[in-house]
Write a protein that holds these residues in place. Structure first.
Motif, PDB file in Angstrom:
ATOM      1  N   TYR A 213      -0.169  18.909 -10.091  1.00 59.01           N
ATOM      2  CA  TYR A 213      -0.634  18.689  -8.726  1.00 59.01           C
ATOM      3  C   TYR A 213       0.350  19.355  -7.779  1.00 59.01           C
ATOM      4  CZ  TYR A 213      -3.308  15.168 -11.170  1.00 59.01           C
ATOM      5  OH  TYR A 213      -4.144  14.527 -12.068  1.00 59.01           O
ATOM      6  N   SER A 214      -0.168  20.142  -6.864  1.00 58.49           N
ATOM      7  CA  SER A 214       0.692  20.850  -5.923  1.00 58.49           C
ATOM      8  C   SER A 214       1.214  19.888  -4.855  1.00 58.49           C
ATOM      9  CB  SER A 214      -0.081  21.986  -5.249  1.00 58.49           C
ATOM     10  OG  SER A 214      -1.046  21.443  -4.370  1.00 58.49           O
ATOM     11  N   LEU A 215       2.274  20.296  -4.199  1.00 58.21           N
ATOM     12  CA  LEU A 215       2.792  19.467  -3.116  1.00 58.21           C
ATOM     13  C   LEU A 215       1.797  19.371  -1.963  1.00 58.21           C
ATOM     14  CD1 LEU A 215       6.617  20.156  -2.930  1.00 58.21           C
ATOM     15  CD2 LEU A 215       5.396  18.242  -3.913  1.00 58.21           C
TER      16      LEU A 215
ATOM     17  N   ASN B 158       5.323  21.474  -7.630  1.00 61.19           N
ATOM     18  CA  ASN B 158       4.219  20.685  -8.153  1.00 61.19           C
ATOM     19  C   ASN B 158       4.791  19.601  -9.057  1.00 61.19           C
ATOM     20  OD1 ASN B 158       4.258  21.507 -10.995  1.00 61.19           O
ATOM     21  ND2 ASN B 158       3.578  23.492 -10.251  1.00 61.19           N
ATOM     22  N   ILE B 159       3.980  18.584  -9.295  1.00 60.99           N
ATOM     23  CA  ILE B 159       4.379  17.528 -10.224  1.00 60.99           C
ATOM     24  C   ILE B 159       3.394  17.521 -11.382  1.00 60.99           C
ATOM     25  CG2 ILE B 159       5.456  16.096  -8.441  1.00 60.99           C
ATOM     26  CD1 ILE B 159       2.934  14.281  -8.589  1.00 60.99           C
ATOM     27  N   CYS B 160       3.831  16.966 -12.492  1.00 59.17           N
ATOM     28  CA  CYS B 160       2.981  16.887 -13.667  1.00 59.17           C
ATOM     29  C   CYS B 160       2.823  15.421 -14.064  1.00 59.17           C
ATOM     30  CB  CYS B 160       3.600  17.682 -14.812  1.00 59.17           C
ATOM     31  SG  CYS B 160       2.588  17.690 -16.308  1.00 59.17           S
ATOM     32  N   LEU B 161       1.592  14.965 -14.110  1.00 55.74           N
ATOM     33  CA  LEU B 161       1.258  13.619 -14.571  1.00 55.74           C
ATOM     34  C   LEU B 161       0.153  13.740 -15.598  1.00 55.74           C
ATOM     35  CD1 LEU B 161       1.172  11.724 -11.154  1.00 55.74           C
ATOM     36  CD2 LEU B 161       2.878  11.444 -12.965  1.00 55.74           C
ATOM     37  N   ASN B 162       0.396  13.195 -16.789  1.00 58.11           N
ATOM     38  CA  ASN B 162      -0.606  13.204 -17.846  1.00 58.11           C
ATOM     39  C   ASN B 162      -1.105  14.625 -18.147  1.00 58.11           C
ATOM     40  OD1 ASN B 162      -2.103  11.923 -19.797  1.00 58.11           O
ATOM     41  ND2 ASN B 162      -3.747  11.328 -18.405  1.00 58.11           N
ATOM     42  N   ASN B 163      -0.171  15.576 -18.181  1.00 62.48           N
ATOM     43  CA  ASN B 163      -0.446  16.989 -18.469  1.00 62.48           C
ATOM     44  C   ASN B 163      -1.295  17.691 -17.417  1.00 62.48           C
ATOM     45  OD1 ASN B 163       1.078  17.036 -20.869  1.00 62.48           O
ATOM     46  ND2 ASN B 163      -0.627  16.096 -21.971  1.00 62.48           N
TER      47      ASN B 163
ATOM     48  N   ILE C 173      -2.550  13.175  -0.292  1.00 63.55           N
ATOM     49  CA  ILE C 173      -2.574  11.781  -0.749  1.00 63.55           C
ATOM     50  C   ILE C 173      -1.739  10.913   0.186  1.00 63.55           C
ATOM     51  CG2 ILE C 173      -1.778  10.227  -2.581  1.00 63.55           C
ATOM     52  CD1 ILE C 173      -2.576  12.434  -4.579  1.00 63.55           C
ATOM     53  N   PHE C 174      -0.585  11.445   0.615  1.00 61.50           N
ATOM     54  CA  PHE C 174       0.335  10.709   1.481  1.00 61.50           C
ATOM     55  C   PHE C 174      -0.002  10.874   2.965  1.00 61.50           C
ATOM     56  CE2 PHE C 174       4.163  11.115  -1.671  1.00 61.50           C
ATOM     57  CZ  PHE C 174       3.579  10.177  -2.491  1.00 61.50           C
TER      58      PHE C 174
ATOM     59  N   THR D 226      -0.866   8.753 -14.031  1.00 62.10           N
ATOM     60  CA  THR D 226      -1.973   9.541 -13.488  1.00 62.10           C
ATOM     61  C   THR D 226      -1.802   9.665 -11.979  1.00 62.10           C
ATOM     62  OG1 THR D 226      -3.364   7.614 -13.058  1.00 62.10           O
ATOM     63  CG2 THR D 226      -3.598   8.676 -15.237  1.00 62.10           C
ATOM     64  N   ILE D 227      -2.501  10.600 -11.392  1.00 61.31           N
ATOM     65  CA  ILE D 227      -2.461  10.758  -9.940  1.00 61.31           C
ATOM     66  C   ILE D 227      -3.085   9.529  -9.263  1.00 61.31           C
ATOM     67  CG2 ILE D 227      -4.642  12.001  -9.632  1.00 61.31           C
ATOM     68  CD1 ILE D 227      -1.334  12.903  -7.897  1.00 61.31           C
ATOM     69  N   GLU D 228      -4.085   8.940  -9.924  1.00 57.26           N
ATOM     70  CA  GLU D 228      -4.701   7.721  -9.380  1.00 57.26           C
ATOM     71  C   GLU D 228      -3.698   6.568  -9.386  1.00 57.26           C
ATOM     72  OE1 GLU D 228      -7.728  10.488 -10.860  1.00 57.26           O
ATOM     73  OE2 GLU D 228      -6.098   9.496 -11.942  1.00 57.26           O
ATOM     74  N   GLY D 229      -2.877   6.496 -10.435  1.00 58.21           N
ATOM     75  CA  GLY D 229      -1.836   5.474 -10.504  1.00 58.21           C
ATOM     76  C   GLY D 229      -0.793   5.660  -9.414  1.00 58.21           C
ATOM     77  N   LEU D 230      -0.451   6.906  -9.137  1.00 62.34           N
ATOM     78  CA  LEU D 230       0.486   7.203  -8.056  1.00 62.34           C
ATOM     79  C   LEU D 230      -0.094   6.745  -6.727  1.00 62.34           C
ATOM     80  CD1 LEU D 230       2.627  10.314  -7.569  1.00 62.34           C
ATOM     81  CD2 LEU D 230       1.121   9.646  -5.737  1.00 62.34           C
TER      82      LEU D 230
END
Length: 187
Positions: A88-90, A80-85, A96-97, A46-50
């Motif tokens: 999320y855009s860069l 973009n990346i895909c987590l758990n379907n 986040i970063f 998930t994005i939260e896990g990241l």
């Protein structure tokens, strides 16, 4: 190991509860054994896990300054990346970063395409504070960057600080794969 530069790998997986060693883990183990380059590997689904993994690295690991490369192995489409379907855009990743990647190289495996224009690249670098962002313009199921080009890139980053020199040497030594996968570095 001659230098104190490490790799922090965040790999997107379908379920973090599954403890199966991935191709990425095996590749990082070989890199440590053969090249003496240490790394930490974390999975996230998930994005939260990241974000949690990144915050743990930032605030709980006293060696964070020694991690030169943040290696992101995640599926996705262009920029973009895909987590758990969920995609999320860069730009979202940059937020986040935000300010947390000073002097770091964020490197994406070729499990997703990285195709930034000059403005997008500069935005990402400005927001994150990263030294560079790198990845590949071509996705290939036949040839993953994990076992070859990524390891060569990491090795060069250990020996050389000049980004242009790193890219030139990478292309000299691995021209066919760099061309096939369309290696890119924005700084």
């Amino acid at each position: 190991m001659d230098s104190d530069k490490f790799i922090f790998c965040l790999e997107g997986v379908s379920d973090v509860e599954n403890d199966t060693a991935t191709e990425v883990v095996k590749s990082l183990e070989k890199l440590a054994y053969n090249q003496g380059i240490s790394s930490i590997h974390k999975t996230c689904d998930t994005i939260e896990g990241l974000e949690e993994s990144l915050n743990t690295l930032l605030y709980d690991d006293h060696n964070f300054k020694d991690y030169e490369i943040i290696y992101l192995v995640m599926k996705g489409e262009a920029n973009n990346i895909c987590l758990n379907n969920y995609y999320y855009s860069l730009e979202e990743i940059a937020e986040i970063f935000e300010g947390k990647m000073k002097g770091k190289i964020l490197h994406f495996a070729n499990s997703k395409i990285l195709d930034l224009n000059e403005e997008e690249a500069q935005y990402f670098l400005d927001i994150t504070g990263a030294r560079a962002i790198s990845g590949y313009g071509t996705f290939s199921n036949k040839f993953t960057s994990t076992g070859s080009v990524d390891k060569a890139f990491f090795k060069l980053c250990q020996k050389e600080d000049d980004l242009i020199e790193i890219v030139e040497t990478l292309y000299e030594k691995h021209y066919d794969l760099c061309k096939l996968l369309d290696f890119r570095l924005y700084y």
